[in-house]
Design an enzyme around this catalytic site. Structure first.
Site, PDB file in Angstrom:
ATOM      1  N   HIS A   9      28.303 -26.350 -32.669  1.00  0.00           N
ATOM      2  CA  HIS A   9      29.330 -25.126 -32.481  1.00  0.00           C
ATOM      3  C   HIS A   9      30.569 -25.526 -33.129  1.00  0.00           C
ATOM      4  CE1 HIS A   9      29.351 -27.101 -28.706  1.00  0.00           C
ATOM      5  NE2 HIS A   9      30.786 -26.535 -28.718  1.00  0.00           N
ATOM      6  N   GLY A  66      32.106 -32.380 -32.787  1.00  0.00           N
ATOM      7  CA  GLY A  66      33.472 -32.301 -32.690  1.00  0.00           C
ATOM      8  C   GLY A  66      33.985 -33.892 -33.143  1.00  0.00           C
ATOM      9  N   GLY A  68      31.841 -36.456 -33.816  1.00  0.00           N
ATOM     10  CA  GLY A  68      30.989 -37.353 -34.824  1.00  0.00           C
ATOM     11  C   GLY A  68      29.973 -38.449 -33.752  1.00  0.00           C
ATOM     12  N   HIS A  98      26.434 -51.977 -47.122  1.00  0.00           N
ATOM     13  CA  HIS A  98      25.885 -53.316 -46.309  1.00  0.00           C
ATOM     14  C   HIS A  98      25.004 -53.049 -45.101  1.00  0.00           C
ATOM     15  CE1 HIS A  98      29.433 -56.191 -46.974  1.00  0.00           C
ATOM     16  NE2 HIS A  98      28.810 -55.871 -48.067  1.00  0.00           N
ATOM     17  N   ARG A 109      36.547 -32.198 -35.428  1.00  0.00           N
ATOM     18  CA  ARG A 109      37.881 -32.133 -34.813  1.00  0.00           C
ATOM     19  C   ARG A 109      38.793 -33.462 -35.308  1.00  0.00           C
ATOM     20  NH1 ARG A 109      34.952 -30.381 -29.387  1.00  0.00           N
ATOM     21  NH2 ARG A 109      34.830 -27.906 -30.003  1.00  0.00           N
ATOM     22  N   ARG A 132      21.267 -60.406 -48.721  1.00  0.00           N
ATOM     23  CA  ARG A 132      21.498 -60.905 -47.400  1.00  0.00           C
ATOM     24  C   ARG A 132      21.904 -59.725 -46.184  1.00  0.00           C
ATOM     25  NH1 ARG A 132      26.058 -61.010 -49.778  1.00  0.00           N
ATOM     26  NH2 ARG A 132      28.357 -60.712 -48.512  1.00  0.00           N
ATOM     27  N   HIS A 133      22.086 -58.609 -46.882  1.00  0.00           N
ATOM     28  CA  HIS A 133      22.210 -57.426 -46.066  1.00  0.00           C
ATOM     29  C   HIS A 133      20.903 -56.719 -45.536  1.00  0.00           C
ATOM     30  CE1 HIS A 133      26.545 -57.811 -46.532  1.00  0.00           C
ATOM     31  NE2 HIS A 133      26.316 -57.782 -48.037  1.00  0.00           N
ATOM     32  N   ARG A 136      19.786 -58.391 -42.213  1.00  0.00           N
ATOM     33  CA  ARG A 136      20.314 -58.014 -41.192  1.00  0.00           C
ATOM     34  C   ARG A 136      20.084 -56.653 -40.753  1.00  0.00           C
ATOM     35  NH1 ARG A 136      25.744 -60.573 -44.231  1.00  0.00           N
ATOM     36  NH2 ARG A 136      25.180 -62.810 -43.596  1.00  0.00           N
TER      37      ARG A 136
HETATM   38  C1  RB5 Z   1      31.441 -30.258 -28.206  1.00  0.00           C
HETATM   39  O1  RB5 Z   1      32.572 -29.934 -27.274  1.00  0.00           O
HETATM   40  C2  RB5 Z   1      31.859 -31.940 -28.390  1.00  0.00           C
HETATM   41  O2  RB5 Z   1      31.334 -32.356 -27.108  1.00  0.00           O
HETATM   42  C3  RB5 Z   1      30.714 -32.331 -29.533  1.00  0.00           C
HETATM   43  O3  RB5 Z   1      30.849 -31.556 -30.648  1.00  0.00           O
HETATM   44  C4  RB5 Z   1      30.801 -33.839 -29.851  1.00  0.00           C
HETATM   45  O4  RB5 Z   1      32.156 -34.074 -30.132  1.00  0.00           O
HETATM   46  C5  RB5 Z   1      30.262 -34.586 -28.749  1.00  0.00           C
HETATM   47  O5  RB5 Z   1      30.421 -36.160 -29.005  1.00  0.00           O
END
Ligand code: RB5
Length: 147
Positions: A9, A66, A68, A98, A109, A132-133, A136
Site C-alpha cells: 500500500h 515503504g 524496500g 556482480h 518512502r 569469477r562472479h 560466487r
Molecule cells: C508498511 O507500513 C511498511 O512497514 C512496509 O511498506 C515496509 O517498509 C516494510 O519493510
C-alpha cells in the site's frame, strides 16, 4: 523483457510511475502489486514477484514497499531469488554486474520517483558479468540447498 512489479500500500503511486517507465523503456510490465492504499502485508507481494521470476513468467522483478526491506526479505525466501535493495544507481548497477540480482527492491518512502527511475533504468540495462562472479553467485545459491 517481461518485468514483474509488486508493491504494498505504501508504494501504489511509485509502482504506477515505475510500471509506466518500464514500458517507456520498451519492456512489458506485469502488475502483481496492490492497486489500493488500503493497508496490506508486503510478504505476499514479495513472494508473488519472486515466484513470477523463478517460474519464468517474468525475466526480472521489481518489488517496492515503504523501505524496500520487508518486500526484499520476502522475495529472497523464494528459492532462486536474488533480491537486492538499491537506493542509488551505483548499487543497482553492481547488483546486476556482480550479484546477478533478479529482483530489484527500493523504498517508496526512501527514494523519490526520479531517483527510482534512474535506479530502474540502470538495473534493467546492466547485464551480469559472469566469470569469477558466477562462482560466487553459485556459492550463494548453494546455501539454499543446505537449509
Ligand atoms: C508498511 O507500513 C511498511 O512497514 C512496509 O511498506 C515496509 O517498509 C516494510 O519493510
Amino acid at each position: 523483457m517481461r518485468v514483474a512489479i509488486g508493491n504494498d500500500h505504501s508504494a501504489v503511486e511509485l509502482k504506477e510511475i515505475i510500471a509506466d517507465y518500464v514500458r517507456e523503456l520498451g519492456h512489458e510490465a506485469i502488475n502483481l502489486g496492490t492497486d489500493t492504499t488500503q493497508s496490506c502485508d508486503y510478504p505476499l507481494y514479495g513472494e508473488k514477484v519472486g515466484r513470477a521470476v523463478v517460474s519464468g513468467e517474468a525475466d526480472l522483478g521489481i518489488a517496492i514497499c515503504g523501505t524496500g526491506l520487508g518486500i526484499s526479505l520476502a522475495a529472497n525466501k523464494v528459492k532462486g531469488v536474488r533480491a537486492c535493495v538499491c537506493s542509488e544507481p551505483y548499487t543497482a548497477r553492481m547488483s546486476r554486474l556482480h550479484n546477478n540480482a533478479n529482483v530489484l527492491c527500493f523504498g517508496a518512502r526512501v527514494v523519490g520517483s526520479e531517483l527510482a527511475k534512474m535506479i530502474t533504468q540502470v538495473w534493467l540495462e546492466t547485464e551480469f558479468e559472469g566469470g569469477r562472479h558466477q562462482r560466487r553467485v553459485d556459492q550463494i545459491m548453494e546455501i539454499e540447498g543446505k537449509s
